[in-house]
Design an enzyme around this catalytic site. Structure first.
Site, PDB file in Angstrom:
ATOM      1  N   GLU A  40      80.612  80.128  20.445  1.00  0.00           N
ATOM      2  CA  GLU A  40      81.790  80.213  21.327  1.00  0.00           C
ATOM      3  C   GLU A  40      82.939  79.027  21.355  1.00  0.00           C
ATOM      4  O   GLU A  40      83.448  78.505  22.193  1.00  0.00           O
ATOM      5  CB  GLU A  40      81.366  80.759  22.583  1.00  0.00           C
ATOM      6  CG  GLU A  40      80.467  81.762  22.852  1.00  0.00           C
ATOM      7  CD  GLU A  40      80.132  82.189  24.343  1.00  0.00           C
ATOM      8  OE1 GLU A  40      80.665  81.465  25.063  1.00  0.00           O
ATOM      9  OE2 GLU A  40      79.547  83.349  24.347  1.00  0.00           O
ATOM     10  N   GLU A  64      74.185  86.611  20.511  1.00  0.00           N
ATOM     11  CA  GLU A  64      73.993  86.460  22.114  1.00  0.00           C
ATOM     12  C   GLU A  64      73.934  87.747  22.623  1.00  0.00           C
ATOM     13  O   GLU A  64      75.021  88.537  22.766  1.00  0.00           O
ATOM     14  CB  GLU A  64      74.946  85.533  22.909  1.00  0.00           C
ATOM     15  CG  GLU A  64      74.270  84.147  23.355  1.00  0.00           C
ATOM     16  CD  GLU A  64      75.184  83.182  24.011  1.00  0.00           C
ATOM     17  OE1 GLU A  64      75.558  82.251  23.187  1.00  0.00           O
ATOM     18  OE2 GLU A  64      75.616  83.390  25.186  1.00  0.00           O
TER      19      GLU A  64
HETATM   20  C1  GAL Z   1      77.805  82.773  27.103  1.00  0.00           C
HETATM   21  C2  GAL Z   1      77.209  81.191  26.493  1.00  0.00           C
HETATM   22  C3  GAL Z   1      75.961  80.829  27.057  1.00  0.00           C
HETATM   23  C4  GAL Z   1      75.837  81.190  28.475  1.00  0.00           C
HETATM   24  C5  GAL Z   1      76.041  82.600  28.390  1.00  0.00           C
HETATM   25  C6  GAL Z   1      75.565  83.206  29.850  1.00  0.00           C
HETATM   26  O1  GAL Z   1      79.016  82.907  26.924  1.00  0.00           O
HETATM   27  O2  GAL Z   1      77.593  81.107  25.069  1.00  0.00           O
HETATM   28  O3  GAL Z   1      75.831  79.298  26.740  1.00  0.00           O
HETATM   29  O4  GAL Z   1      76.667  80.367  29.343  1.00  0.00           O
HETATM   30  O5  GAL Z   1      77.200  82.960  28.127  1.00  0.00           O
HETATM   31  O6  GAL Z   1      75.800  84.403  30.007  1.00  0.00           O
END
Ligand code: GAL
Length: 829
Positions: free
Chosen positions: A425, A501
């Protein structure tokens, strides 16, 4: 004080070449045997002037062994940032170690190797500045030779200065990874000095290419003979190669060899097989250095048609992202704790790991090599643009190339590693010229290792596709955009996409709020385990991702956020905006994450079984909630079941409430995934019934091809009466490092689990073991992880004991007011 006595190994040869130690790139046991430099350090957390000087008075400093995480000792306090765990992760800390090196070793090359120090490390030897390394996750080595006092006292001093607001999660603090002292001859194989690839694997034969670096620190050219012997797991020699080379004075030369292994055993998912390359350097027929490198033989391929192929077969990622902390044990590396984490993940059906958002410990890659789990090895969470005021962006310009190259050099021989992730990100993804930096980092990776693709976890859409930044990584990872996989492929047919993710669903183990809702916050600071969308705005139920993956057969799979709950980032309590620079303490005492299907102690939440029902094939069935709804008699309770079988029948006190068929019967769950309409989502992954509560039991029976294949029953528990102790291993190694994880469950007098028990359990530990940690998975607990007592949370808590170096027995007694005490013994060998 450490005295390095190498008398037994001293073979004085006309030149100054001695075989003093066998080094190993990744083999933990050998590395520790030969050069462990972890014991007998002194530590003080304070900003001290002159603490690097030889004669500094450190007599009142705390004695510690490494790996050491000063912040896990606590206390939790709202003056620290809940985003980083509510623990003292910042400040200045000093480590000192006194040691001597025998005079006879004069002429040797002495170096110190850190697998990682958190963070902003500055290293001094005998008062002299040696070097520094800001990034806490990177391994590094410094040459000490010039300032070593051979035949006398030496003191190494390390100053660490982790800053507040430098991380978005708990990083720990201290020399939290292993440290080695290396003593080499002038001619030797340096750190990360081998690079092994297996470019051709055909008809059961493998070609093994090894590039071996030979370093000559002497002032004359040497004629070196490199011998490389490859052994299989039984120690049988399967290939041998020798080659001669001249290495100029004070320089390095790289020797490339090609060996063949016939009848090769491949490394694969859940099917690890490791060969070992034993390299030795001879000069005038005398061995001057030996070095071992474990490696695996496997092929990886990524293409737009089949996705990811391992050894020619398509594999989809049932992956998890993980931060590096080990829950109640903190960030200090421990092999067994790491192995246990990944075994629990494997039992959920996990076959892939993303080391979010930084280089992992070497131990994590050893574990993944051993268990057969593929890994995305990630370098950075920030590039030039910061997410937190004191993040890596402050160091990016000066250090990124060295950090990235070093990560790859360290990790490139692991068969488990299949991609290099250059960022998570990163905020440059929204910038017009962000592609330049992307290209630069991808080029570095390709230059250092051209056998693996690069990737990024993108969370913007369509920005990185419009500005073409996404064209400069080999594989496109999307964070929380399951709706885009097919679209991206349609619009960019050359792209290969996966969910880097996913989900970010939150919950607290064993907690159920009725009626089912996605009300975000409760007074207890817990989240319901019915697992309907509660989390940050980008979160969504796992079911949505399952559907997205099914509908996008070209996606490589997903990486759930996260496998284990971790310290810090207690969303939805305390903060949810990643651009927040401040403290996350609005909902104190929430101090650890709620995201994972497994809690901070490694106890499965209900969601663990939801993933298991998608990712495993051995028949399983799960049912929730608990069945202790005193005062709710007659009220309708939603009962959910997760299975990988065809259908499930629910029984309450023996009475059938009917069968539900997977794929035909749906459950409507509230969903607020922000890229969809807010409303009800129909999921085929959960079977459900509404049944009037009456004490007794609920039982689910799962059928496969019409036959009963799995069952699970939950009974209404009476008052807490007994304690059950279960050790994950009852025989451990007497090496002062090995751990036994003991699960404590509170039972009623009939042996039923008491699902709401919160009794305080006291531990008495005697014999050849010590307390390593306690915990209970409650994200709001302020209790120390280092005391011999713990309250149960939803009926369970955890005790972790560590062996001493003496073989014997660890006797553990657990007691609690009004409960029957219980004992257990662990053998250490
Ligand atoms: C994402 C981020 C992670 C964590 C996650 C929580 O955007 O890459 O490190 O913060 O959100 O939902």
């Amino acid at each position: 004080m450490n005295v390095l006595k190498l008398n037994t190994l001293l073979l004085i040869i006309n030149f100054t070449f001695l075989c003093v130690s066998c080094k190993s790139e990744t083999n933990k046991n050998e590395a520790i045997k030969d050069s462990d430099f972890n014991k007998e350090w002194l530590f003080k957390k304070d900003s001290i002037v002159n603490a690097e000087t030889i004669n500094f008075d450190d007599s009142n400093w705390q004695q510690v062994n490494l790996p050491h995480d000063w912040s896990i000792e606590g206390p939790f306090d709202s003056k620290y940032n809940a985003r980083t765990g509510g623990l003292p992760v910042h400040g200045i800390g000093w480590y000192r170690k006194h040691f001597t090196i025998e005079k006879e070793l004069q002429g040797k090359q002495v170096a110190i190797e850190f697998d990682g120090a958190m963070s902003n490390a500055k290293v001094y030897l005998n008062g002299k500045y040696i070097g520094e390394r800001p990034y806490g996750y990177i391994g590094f080595e410094f040459d000490l030779t010039k300032h070593i006092n051979f035949g006398g006292n030496n003191v190494i001093a390390v100053r660490l200065a982790p800053e507040d607001l430098s991380m978005r999660w708990y990083a720990g603090a201290g020399i939290y990874r292993n440290v080695r002292l290396k003593i080499n001859n002038a001619v030797h194989i340096p750190q990360w000095g081998t690079y092994i690839t297996t470019p051709k694997v055909e008809n059961g034969n493998a070609e093994v290419n090894i590039e071996t670096t030979i370093k000559n620190s002497s002032n004359s050219t040497v004629n070196a003979l490199l011998e490389t012997v490859i052994k299989d797991e039984n120690g049988t020699v399967v290939a041998t190669k020798t080659s001669k080379t001249n290495v100029q004075a004070n320089s390095e030369s790289v020797v490339s060899t090609i060996s063949q292994i016939s009848n090769v055993t491949l490394w694969g998912i859940n099917a690890s097989y490791l060969y070992t390359a034993h390299s030795s350097i001879k000069i005038d027929n005398t061995i001057v250095d030996e070095y071992t490198t474990p490696f695996g033989v496997r092929t990886i391929e990524f293409n737009t048609k089949d996705g990811f192929l391992l050894n020619g077969k398509k594999v989809r990622f049932n992956g998890v992202c993980m931060h590096h902390d080990l829950g109640p044990l903190g960030a200090a590396v421990n092999y067994r704790a790491t192995e246990r984490q990944m075994q629990i993940m494997q039992s959920m059906g996990v076959n892939a790991l993303r080391t979010s958002h930084n280089p992992p410990s070497p131990e994590m890659l050893q574990v993944c090599d051993k268990l057969g789990i593929v890994v995305i090895d990630e370098a950075f969470d920030e590039w030039k643009i910061g997410k937190v005021p004191n993040g890596y962006h402050k160091y990016f310009d000066e250090w990124h190339e060295k950090d990235l190259r070093d990560m790859i050099k360290r990790d490139r021989n692991h068969p488990s590693v299949i991609m290099w992730s250059i960022g998570n990100e990163i905020l440059e993804q929204g910038k017009k010229d962000g592609w330049k930096l992307t290209k630069h980092l991808t080029d570095i990776c390709h230059d250092q290792d051209n056998t693996r693709p690069t990737t990024i976890g993108f969370n913007y859409y369509p920005a990185p596709f419009v500005n073409k930044l996404a064209n400069y990584v080999d594989i496109v990872g999307m964070n929380y955009w399951p709706t885009t996989y097919s679209k991206i492929i349609e619009e960019n047919p050359e792209m290969i996409v996966y969910g880097s993710e996913t989900s970010s669903q939150t919950s607290s183990r064993g907690i159920y709020h009725l009626p089912i809702e996605f009300k975000e916050k409760h007074e207890t600071n817990h989240v319901s385990s019915y697992d309907v969308t509660v989390g940050p705005p980008w979160a969504y139920a796992p079911d949505i991702e399952f559907d997205a993956q099914t509908q996008s057969p070209n996606s490589l799979g997903e990486f759930v956020w996260t496998g284990f709950d971790y310290l810090g980032e207690p969303t939805p309590y305390g903060g949810r905006d990643n651009s927040t620079n401040g403290y996350w303490n609005d909902d104190w005492p929430s101090r650890s994450s709620y995201f994972a299907p497994v809690d901070l102690c490694g106890f499965p939440k209900d969601r663990y079984y939801l993933y298991q029902s998608q990712w495993t094939t051995k028949p399983m069935v799960h049912v929730l909630p608990h069945w202790n709804w005193e005062g709710e008699e007659g009220k309708l309770i939603p009962v959910y079941s997760y299975t990988n079988c065809d259908e499930v029948e629910l029984f309450v006190n023996g009475k059938s409430y009917g069968k539900k068929v997977k794929g035909k019967d749906f459950t409507e769950i509230p969903s607020e995934y922000h890229h969809f309409e807010k409303g009800m989502y129909k999921t085929k992954y959960r079977l459900s019934w509404n049944v009037p509560y009456q004490p007794g039991s609920i039982k689910v029976v799962a059928y496969k091809n019409g036959k009963e294949a799995a069952t699970k029953e939950i009974k209404t528990a009476g008052k807490p009466a007994k304690i059950k102790l279960e050790a994950d291993r009852s025989i451990i190694t007497a090496n002062g490092e090995d751990l036994s994880f003991i699960t404590i469950t509170v039972l009623d007098e009939n042996g039923n689990i008491c699902p709401k028990a919160n009794n305080l359990i006291n531990f008495d530990i005697k014999g050849e073991g010590t307390l390593a940690a306690v915990g209970n998975g409650d994200q709001t607990s302020m209790a120390s992880f280092r005391v011999p007592h713990r309250k149960a949370f939803s009926g369970k808590c955890l005790l972790v004991v560590k062996s001493t170096e003496t073989a014997g027995t660890i006797h553990i007694k657990a007691s609690s007011d009004n409960l029957e005490s219980t004992s257990i013994s662990i053998e250490t060998k």
